[in-house]
Write a protein that holds these residues in place. Sequence first.
Motif, PDB file in Angstrom:
ATOM      1  N   VAL A 300       0.889  -1.085   0.283  1.00  0.00           N
ATOM      2  CA  VAL A 300       0.024  -0.088  -0.007  1.00  0.00           C
ATOM      3  C   VAL A 300       0.903   1.266   0.000  1.00  0.00           C
ATOM      4  O   VAL A 300       0.469   2.135  -0.765  1.00  0.00           O
ATOM      5  CB  VAL A 300      -0.878   0.054   1.202  1.00  0.00           C
ATOM      6  CG1 VAL A 300      -1.896   1.328   1.106  1.00  0.00           C
ATOM      7  CG2 VAL A 300      -1.899  -1.306   1.156  1.00  0.00           C
ATOM      8  N   ARG A 301       1.899   1.239   0.853  1.00  0.00           N
ATOM      9  CA  ARG A 301       2.789   2.262   1.021  1.00  0.00           C
ATOM     10  C   ARG A 301       3.403   2.642  -0.386  1.00  0.00           C
ATOM     11  O   ARG A 301       3.657   3.876  -0.644  1.00  0.00           O
ATOM     12  CB  ARG A 301       3.739   2.316   2.097  1.00  0.00           C
ATOM     13  CG  ARG A 301       4.376   3.442   2.606  1.00  0.00           C
ATOM     14  CD  ARG A 301       5.422   3.026   3.878  1.00  0.00           C
ATOM     15  NE  ARG A 301       4.701   2.818   4.914  1.00  0.00           N
ATOM     16  CZ  ARG A 301       4.349   1.683   5.538  1.00  0.00           C
ATOM     17  NH1 ARG A 301       4.703   0.555   4.999  1.00  0.00           N
ATOM     18  NH2 ARG A 301       3.816   1.891   6.767  1.00  0.00           N
ATOM     19  N   CYS A 340       0.263  12.532   0.747  1.00  0.00           N
ATOM     20  CA  CYS A 340       1.152  12.308   1.851  1.00  0.00           C
ATOM     21  C   CYS A 340       0.502  11.967   3.097  1.00  0.00           C
ATOM     22  O   CYS A 340       0.686  11.255   3.833  1.00  0.00           O
ATOM     23  CB  CYS A 340       2.089  13.540   1.939  1.00  0.00           C
ATOM     24  SG  CYS A 340       3.334  13.638   0.699  1.00  0.00           S
ATOM     25  N   ALA A 341      -0.725  12.714   3.240  1.00  0.00           N
ATOM     26  CA  ALA A 341      -1.588  12.408   4.508  1.00  0.00           C
ATOM     27  C   ALA A 341      -2.050  10.896   4.546  1.00  0.00           C
ATOM     28  O   ALA A 341      -2.105  10.452   5.440  1.00  0.00           O
ATOM     29  CB  ALA A 341      -2.791  13.382   4.458  1.00  0.00           C
ATOM     30  N   ALA A 342      -2.132  10.461   3.276  1.00  0.00           N
ATOM     31  CA  ALA A 342      -2.843   8.881   3.257  1.00  0.00           C
ATOM     32  C   ALA A 342      -1.921   8.179   3.542  1.00  0.00           C
ATOM     33  O   ALA A 342      -1.949   6.956   4.337  1.00  0.00           O
ATOM     34  CB  ALA A 342      -3.134   8.733   1.818  1.00  0.00           C
ATOM     35  N   LEU A 343      -0.362   8.406   3.294  1.00  0.00           N
ATOM     36  CA  LEU A 343       0.654   7.562   3.824  1.00  0.00           C
ATOM     37  C   LEU A 343       0.576   7.591   5.308  1.00  0.00           C
ATOM     38  O   LEU A 343       1.183   6.394   5.902  1.00  0.00           O
ATOM     39  CB  LEU A 343       1.850   8.165   3.161  1.00  0.00           C
ATOM     40  CG  LEU A 343       2.310   7.749   1.627  1.00  0.00           C
ATOM     41  CD1 LEU A 343       3.482   8.820   1.213  1.00  0.00           C
ATOM     42  CD2 LEU A 343       2.754   6.439   1.790  1.00  0.00           C
ATOM     43  N   ARG A 344       0.184   8.539   6.194  1.00  0.00           N
ATOM     44  CA  ARG A 344       0.035   8.422   7.383  1.00  0.00           C
ATOM     45  C   ARG A 344      -0.929   7.358   7.929  1.00  0.00           C
ATOM     46  O   ARG A 344      -0.964   6.717   9.015  1.00  0.00           O
ATOM     47  CB  ARG A 344      -0.140  10.014   8.146  1.00  0.00           C
ATOM     48  CG  ARG A 344       1.047  10.665   7.751  1.00  0.00           C
ATOM     49  CD  ARG A 344       1.133  11.998   8.696  1.00  0.00           C
ATOM     50  NE  ARG A 344       0.131  12.994   8.192  1.00  0.00           N
ATOM     51  CZ  ARG A 344       0.136  13.788   7.402  1.00  0.00           C
ATOM     52  NH1 ARG A 344       1.556  13.932   6.875  1.00  0.00           N
ATOM     53  NH2 ARG A 344      -0.593  14.608   6.693  1.00  0.00           N
ATOM     54  N   CYS A 345      -2.001   7.203   7.283  1.00  0.00           N
ATOM     55  CA  CYS A 345      -2.896   6.169   7.524  1.00  0.00           C
ATOM     56  C   CYS A 345      -2.431   4.817   7.396  1.00  0.00           C
ATOM     57  O   CYS A 345      -2.610   3.853   8.258  1.00  0.00           O
ATOM     58  CB  CYS A 345      -4.016   6.332   6.533  1.00  0.00           C
ATOM     59  SG  CYS A 345      -4.933   7.734   6.468  1.00  0.00           S
ATOM     60  N   GLU A 369      -9.998   5.098   5.824  1.00  0.00           N
ATOM     61  CA  GLU A 369      -9.219   6.447   5.993  1.00  0.00           C
ATOM     62  C   GLU A 369      -8.761   7.075   4.771  1.00  0.00           C
ATOM     63  O   GLU A 369      -8.603   8.031   4.572  1.00  0.00           O
ATOM     64  CB  GLU A 369      -8.367   6.177   7.197  1.00  0.00           C
ATOM     65  CG  GLU A 369      -9.060   6.180   8.396  1.00  0.00           C
ATOM     66  CD  GLU A 369      -7.806   5.706   9.459  1.00  0.00           C
ATOM     67  OE1 GLU A 369      -6.685   5.559   9.277  1.00  0.00           O
ATOM     68  OE2 GLU A 369      -8.523   5.528  10.710  1.00  0.00           O
ATOM     69  N   ILE A 370      -8.103   6.077   4.033  1.00  0.00           N
ATOM     70  CA  ILE A 370      -7.427   6.445   2.911  1.00  0.00           C
ATOM     71  C   ILE A 370      -8.307   7.132   1.908  1.00  0.00           C
ATOM     72  O   ILE A 370      -7.935   8.179   1.197  1.00  0.00           O
ATOM     73  CB  ILE A 370      -6.448   5.111   2.020  1.00  0.00           C
ATOM     74  CG1 ILE A 370      -5.117   4.860   2.913  1.00  0.00           C
ATOM     75  CG2 ILE A 370      -5.901   5.641   0.593  1.00  0.00           C
ATOM     76  CD1 ILE A 370      -4.433   3.599   2.368  1.00  0.00           C
ATOM     77  N   ARG A 371      -9.399   6.518   1.521  1.00  0.00           N
ATOM     78  CA  ARG A 371     -10.493   6.883   0.824  1.00  0.00           C
ATOM     79  C   ARG A 371     -11.043   8.244   1.236  1.00  0.00           C
ATOM     80  O   ARG A 371     -11.039   9.232   0.379  1.00  0.00           O
ATOM     81  CB  ARG A 371     -11.853   5.886   0.720  1.00  0.00           C
ATOM     82  CG  ARG A 371     -12.862   6.308  -0.387  1.00  0.00           C
ATOM     83  CD  ARG A 371     -13.980   5.477  -0.367  1.00  0.00           C
ATOM     84  NE  ARG A 371     -14.635   5.458   1.070  1.00  0.00           N
ATOM     85  CZ  ARG A 371     -15.930   4.916   1.303  1.00  0.00           C
ATOM     86  NH1 ARG A 371     -16.596   4.413   0.306  1.00  0.00           N
ATOM     87  NH2 ARG A 371     -16.367   5.056   2.415  1.00  0.00           N
TER      88      ARG A 371
END
Length: 376
Positions: A300-301, A340-345, A369-371
């Motif tokens: 995912v990352r 970048c915010a999604a990567l924190r998820c 959360e990513i969606r």
Amino acid sequence: MGDVFDGIAGQPRVCAFLRSCATSDRVSHAYLFCGPAGSHKLQAATAFARALLCEEGFGRGCAGCESKACARIGRRAHPDVHYLAPEGSAGYVVGQIRALTADASLAPIEGRRKVYIVDRADTLGTAAANAFLKTLEEPPADVVLILLAASRDGVLPTIASRCQTVAFRHIPASEAASLLAQDVGCAPVQASIAIEACAGSLSQAADFLRSSERLEFRRTIATALGSLARVDDLDILSAASSIVAAVKTPLESVRREQEAMRNDQADFLEKSALKELETRHKRSLSQAESEAFRQATNIVRSWLRDAAALAADAGDTVVNVDCLDALRICAQRSGLGRICAALRCVDAADEAISYNVSPQVSIEAMLFEIREVLYA
């Protein structure tokens, strides 16, 4: 004549040193293998164990038939070679180290030595390290301890000072992909995808590429990510279930191997030893499951990093080239900041799983959360 060290690509000086130790039988009681992810520390430790215990390789190990010691070590099925990984959320628990020290005091079951490979030794906290010191300083004569860590500085000084340090060099990404592609017989782009999934470990990446189940779960994850912009909540729940099922499928082969090993040794092991073997197998299966979920979040990352690269006009660095259409859509609709915010998820999901939150719940939460972050 070739030997088990020939398969460790990119570390010629380390291989020469370990080969010399094994063939001359000048073996230290404790080693600290230091190097970044992907530098073949675990593969080198396994090869060294094979060289030390092989019945016919004369300090070099051999491929051998299925009954030979070195082949069984390669399958992690030898009773005198033990692999340890942290079981606590913050590292090793004291009970793990006490079990190691108690086992080290016992004679080898089959070989002339016992070898303990302690992964991520930089997560040995003060309490666990204190429980380890006496055995590390004065182990039985037939015991060899191999500790693995990213750097010597990350290991407690009381531990590092009692080991002979073996430094592994960093292998650049392009060289690593080329080495892996040559070893497995795949395209360099496939090698790069596997290396990303396995956090830089070439040995794990090779296993990844050779497993149709792991390749399938990578496709499952990529499909789920590519469809996030258009799916509803039920679809996400279904996708999470599919990912968890796909992650666990390769673990069935581990269970089968453990059961076969238990049946092989049930006739001559005492009940206490058999119980210890079963406990060790449970730990090994737990470690394999944790590693499989780390690979899932790594995938995912990697996908999100590629989307970020496209958003930043750095498309020449994309690894997951088979997902380009979905990645371009994500980059165009979301932008660099949201990605970048999604990567924190993903980091949050890793942390939740490490704290024994249900993997199913953790993956579901991560996808929701990513969606929300990417397509709100």
